[in-house]
Write a protein that holds these residues in place. Sequence first.
Motif, mmCIF file in Angstrom:
data_model
loop_
_atom_site.group_PDB
_atom_site.id
_atom_site.type_symbol
_atom_site.label_atom_id
_atom_site.label_comp_id
_atom_site.label_asym_id
_atom_site.label_seq_id
_atom_site.Cartn_x
_atom_site.Cartn_y
_atom_site.Cartn_z
ATOM 1 N N GLU A 7 -12.197 -11.689 -7.410
ATOM 2 C CA GLU A 7 -12.143 -10.198 -6.726
ATOM 3 C C GLU A 7 -11.605 -10.185 -5.509
ATOM 4 O OE1 GLU A 7 -15.786 -7.974 -6.973
ATOM 5 O OE2 GLU A 7 -16.121 -8.464 -9.167
ATOM 6 N N TYR A 8 -10.695 -9.437 -5.059
ATOM 7 C CA TYR A 8 -10.157 -9.238 -3.867
ATOM 8 C C TYR A 8 -10.218 -7.708 -3.334
ATOM 9 C CZ TYR A 8 -7.768 -13.453 -5.616
ATOM 10 O OH TYR A 8 -7.614 -14.845 -6.135
ATOM 11 N N GLU A 9 -10.326 -7.578 -2.073
ATOM 12 C CA GLU A 9 -10.420 -6.354 -1.591
ATOM 13 C C GLU A 9 -9.631 -6.217 -0.404
ATOM 14 O OE1 GLU A 9 -14.517 -5.220 -0.414
ATOM 15 O OE2 GLU A 9 -15.281 -5.830 -2.416
ATOM 16 N N PHE A 10 -8.973 -5.013 -0.348
ATOM 17 C CA PHE A 10 -7.883 -4.720 0.640
ATOM 18 C C PHE A 10 -7.912 -3.605 1.429
ATOM 19 C CE2 PHE A 10 -5.879 -6.809 -2.983
ATOM 20 C CZ PHE A 10 -5.678 -7.736 -2.636
ATOM 21 N N GLU A 21 8.063 1.305 4.484
ATOM 22 C CA GLU A 21 9.243 2.110 4.649
ATOM 23 C C GLU A 21 9.692 3.380 3.618
ATOM 24 O OE1 GLU A 21 12.529 -0.359 6.002
ATOM 25 O OE2 GLU A 21 11.271 -1.079 7.553
ATOM 26 N N VAL A 22 8.348 3.952 2.910
ATOM 27 C CA VAL A 22 8.877 4.885 1.997
ATOM 28 C C VAL A 22 8.385 6.176 2.723
ATOM 29 C CG1 VAL A 22 8.380 3.723 0.058
ATOM 30 C CG2 VAL A 22 6.500 4.605 1.002
ATOM 31 N N SER A 23 9.163 7.316 2.188
ATOM 32 C CA SER A 23 8.826 8.538 2.911
ATOM 33 C C SER A 23 7.899 9.328 2.429
ATOM 34 C CB SER A 23 10.365 9.377 3.083
ATOM 35 O OG SER A 23 10.567 9.738 1.457
ATOM 36 N N ASP A 24 7.257 9.136 1.109
ATOM 37 C CA ASP A 24 6.272 10.000 0.479
ATOM 38 C C ASP A 24 5.167 9.955 1.271
ATOM 39 O OD1 ASP A 24 8.264 10.441 -1.314
ATOM 40 O OD2 ASP A 24 7.314 9.258 -2.906
ATOM 41 N N ILE A 25 4.577 8.751 1.619
ATOM 42 C CA ILE A 25 3.127 8.929 2.115
ATOM 43 C C ILE A 25 3.543 8.186 3.603
ATOM 44 C CG2 ILE A 25 1.014 7.382 2.292
ATOM 45 C CD1 ILE A 25 1.480 7.354 -0.762
ATOM 46 N N HIS A 26 2.871 8.985 4.604
ATOM 47 C CA HIS A 26 3.138 8.629 5.972
ATOM 48 C C HIS A 26 1.748 7.718 6.621
ATOM 49 C CE1 HIS A 26 5.991 11.725 5.750
ATOM 50 N NE2 HIS A 26 5.025 12.742 5.647
ATOM 51 N N LYS A 27 0.615 7.973 6.292
ATOM 52 C CA LYS A 27 -0.551 7.384 6.726
ATOM 53 C C LYS A 27 -1.518 7.406 5.675
ATOM 54 C CE LYS A 27 0.022 10.114 10.997
ATOM 55 N NZ LYS A 27 -0.839 11.075 11.588
ATOM 56 N N GLY A 28 -2.414 6.454 5.831
ATOM 57 C CA GLY A 28 -3.635 6.571 4.800
ATOM 58 C C GLY A 28 -5.086 5.502 5.281
ATOM 59 N N ASN A 29 -5.656 5.935 4.553
ATOM 60 C CA ASN A 29 -7.159 4.923 4.581
ATOM 61 C C ASN A 29 -7.727 4.798 3.513
ATOM 62 O OD1 ASN A 29 -9.168 3.435 5.574
ATOM 63 N ND2 ASN A 29 -10.211 5.285 6.451
ATOM 64 N N VAL A 30 -7.214 3.786 2.738
ATOM 65 C CA VAL A 30 -7.355 3.354 1.227
ATOM 66 C C VAL A 30 -7.940 2.254 1.148
ATOM 67 C CG1 VAL A 30 -6.617 3.423 -0.945
ATOM 68 C CG2 VAL A 30 -5.368 5.074 0.641
ATOM 69 N N GLU A 31 -9.268 1.835 0.163
ATOM 70 C CA GLU A 31 -9.746 0.751 -0.165
ATOM 71 C C GLU A 31 -9.164 0.386 -1.316
ATOM 72 O OE1 GLU A 31 -11.667 -1.169 1.962
ATOM 73 O OE2 GLU A 31 -11.352 0.492 3.675
ATOM 74 N N ALA A 32 -8.848 -0.829 -1.611
ATOM 75 C CA ALA A 32 -8.288 -1.298 -2.862
ATOM 76 C C ALA A 32 -9.090 -2.480 -3.254
ATOM 77 C CB ALA A 32 -6.926 -1.786 -2.980
ATOM 78 N N CYS A 33 -9.548 -2.472 -4.411
ATOM 79 C CA CYS A 33 -10.174 -3.495 -5.159
ATOM 80 C C CYS A 33 -9.588 -4.130 -6.262
ATOM 81 C CB CYS A 33 -11.768 -3.073 -5.300
ATOM 82 S SG CYS A 33 -12.771 -4.460 -5.971
ATOM 83 N N LEU A 34 -9.318 -5.511 -6.131
ATOM 84 C CA LEU A 34 -8.610 -6.019 -7.313
ATOM 85 C C LEU A 34 -9.357 -7.060 -8.123
ATOM 86 C CD1 LEU A 34 -6.036 -6.793 -9.012
ATOM 87 C CD2 LEU A 34 -5.202 -8.251 -7.259
ATOM 88 N N THR A 35 -9.476 -6.890 -9.361
ATOM 89 C CA THR A 35 -10.367 -8.010 -10.128
ATOM 90 C C THR A 35 -9.291 -8.721 -10.903
ATOM 91 O OG1 THR A 35 -12.348 -6.646 -9.863
ATOM 92 C CG2 THR A 35 -12.080 -8.207 -11.588
ATOM 93 N N VAL A 36 -9.325 -9.835 -10.885
ATOM 94 C CA VAL A 36 -8.243 -10.635 -11.826
ATOM 95 C C VAL A 36 -9.147 -11.638 -12.757
ATOM 96 C CG1 VAL A 36 -6.733 -12.385 -11.728
ATOM 97 C CG2 VAL A 36 -6.717 -10.865 -9.801
ATOM 98 N N ARG A 37 -9.018 -11.285 -13.892
ATOM 99 C CA ARG A 37 -9.589 -12.205 -15.062
ATOM 100 C C ARG A 37 -8.539 -12.971 -15.700
ATOM 101 N NH1 ARG A 37 -11.929 -8.248 -18.706
ATOM 102 N NH2 ARG A 37 -10.313 -6.757 -17.930
ATOM 103 N N LYS A 38 -8.860 -14.114 -16.158
ATOM 104 C CA LYS A 38 -8.026 -14.890 -17.032
ATOM 105 C C LYS A 38 -8.445 -14.929 -18.361
ATOM 106 C CE LYS A 38 -6.461 -19.601 -17.169
ATOM 107 N NZ LYS A 38 -6.305 -21.081 -16.668
ATOM 108 N N LEU A 103 2.797 -2.671 -6.112
ATOM 109 C CA LEU A 103 2.068 -2.286 -7.406
ATOM 110 C C LEU A 103 0.919 -1.181 -6.936
ATOM 111 C CD1 LEU A 103 1.688 -5.557 -9.487
ATOM 112 C CD2 LEU A 103 3.198 -3.451 -10.044
ATOM 113 N N VAL A 104 0.140 -1.456 -5.855
ATOM 114 C CA VAL A 104 -0.788 -0.613 -5.390
ATOM 115 C C VAL A 104 -0.148 0.543 -5.014
ATOM 116 C CG1 VAL A 104 -2.627 -0.378 -3.490
ATOM 117 C CG2 VAL A 104 -2.434 -2.681 -4.803
ATOM 118 N N TYR A 105 0.737 0.581 -4.172
ATOM 119 C CA TYR A 105 1.475 1.908 -3.552
ATOM 120 C C TYR A 105 1.935 2.659 -4.809
ATOM 121 C CZ TYR A 105 5.096 4.974 -2.147
ATOM 122 O OH TYR A 105 5.722 5.991 -1.921
#
Length: 177
Positions: A7-10, A21-38, A103-105
Amino acid sequence: MRQDRMEYEFTLDDQFFTELEVSDIHKGNVEACLTVRKALGAYLLDFHIEGVVTVTCDRCLDDLALPVSVDNSLKVKLGTEYSEEEDLITIPEEDGFINVAWLVYEFVALSLPMKKVHLPGECNETMMKALNEHACVSSLEIGFDARTEEDSAEGFSGVGRETDPRWDELKKILDNN
């Protein structure tokens, strides 16, 4: 935590969205959790993303904060060359890693509504007055109402304009609901 699961948290902050450098989203406060399973011959990536991003209001061009809540999954396998199909990404075996930042973006951007506008009455009043001055149709017909009493007196209500009788009949149906 088991060996076949990581598990990874960003935290995606303003710097993350600025560096992309994308124009759609200027700012953010987002928590992302990624679970990697084999799994057999592949890795299953489960994303849970939650927070708030700032975009431009399509109507008044001011900043607009939108909540984000995304759950998405991908399958990644090793192969000879990079390829993407619906929910399967193949990465070259010699690389052996995948950068999930884009991918997260994409998951965040795709979760946003097509029409990004403030709630009624929350748009920039100065911009709304300027829009109404230059509008060739009633502000109610295009989905917003930032008119003042003087605007209505100047003909922005659509009164006096001939309409197609078929539309009048359809409007009666809406009035009955």
